[in-house]
Design a protein around this motif. Sequence first.
Motif: not given
Length: 313
Positions: A52-59
């Motif tokens: 649900l953490d879109s930044i962590a997923v992107h990274d």
Amino acid sequence: EDVDIPSRRVLITGATGLLGRAVFKEFNENNWNAVGCGYRRAQPRFEQINLLDSIAVHDIIHDFQPHVIVHCAAERRPDVVESQPDAASQLNVAASGNLAKEAAGVGAFLIYISTDYVFDGTSPPYKETDVPNPLNLYGKTKLEGEKAVLENNEDAAVLRIPVLYGEVERLEESAVTVMFDKVQFSNKSANMDHWQQRFPTNVKDVATVCRQLAEKRMLDPSVKGTFHWSGNEQMTKYEMACAIADAFNLPSSHLRPITDCPVVGALRPRNAQLDCSKLEMLGIGQRTPFRAGIKESLWPFLVDKRWRQTVFH
């Protein structure tokens, strides 16, 4: 020394779960560089990521640059989805759509794991082109997840599968293996559903299908869209329980078949059999016979160790 790391990279979400572990193992043992991610049970073996953490997923996707992403993470317990609809929708729909968008951003092939519960079970077997009509909120969130994935990434694949079993860490991990205690404790009678028709499917087989699909896609960009995979042995929970008893030479006379439609919990489709011919025509697929697969999955949980002698010698 130089360690030879395979050049094909795959990222697996939900790698701590029943299916995710099998998918990770399958790719890892077949010359893929596999990275698994999980949430609560991730460390130390897998990356800990909140989907649900879109930044962590992107990274993680931009750092690892996977060729393939297999999205196994989901809230898959229908009764939990009914009681926690918002959380289930966040994971099954919103996180899936975001993952599809990020996959498209790096040109990764996303395989989204879906369910036979997108169908109402009134006119099986179901082809990929049949119109879904989920009866419960779980089926609805998974169907919405399919749409979110394909809207954000037209080159993705959806793989619908039925009830799963395999090498479990706890019997409760699968709706099939959870019956083992009722089978083993034959001193008290146990009611077993003999209404809903199921097609128990080994996670090893689904993992093989995911890898074959990924490898076929590496050679042929037209491999995308919706696919079905399933075991081909039709059984009610009562029949599965009897087969489990039979596999371990245990008595089954205490198991009682209940032929009425269940009245508690989320609605279930009567028979959501999946037609798997589309994958079969691509030369993709593997099926472990239920008795062999269930024996391999359950023998560590045998209570009476004397039975092991009769089963394995």
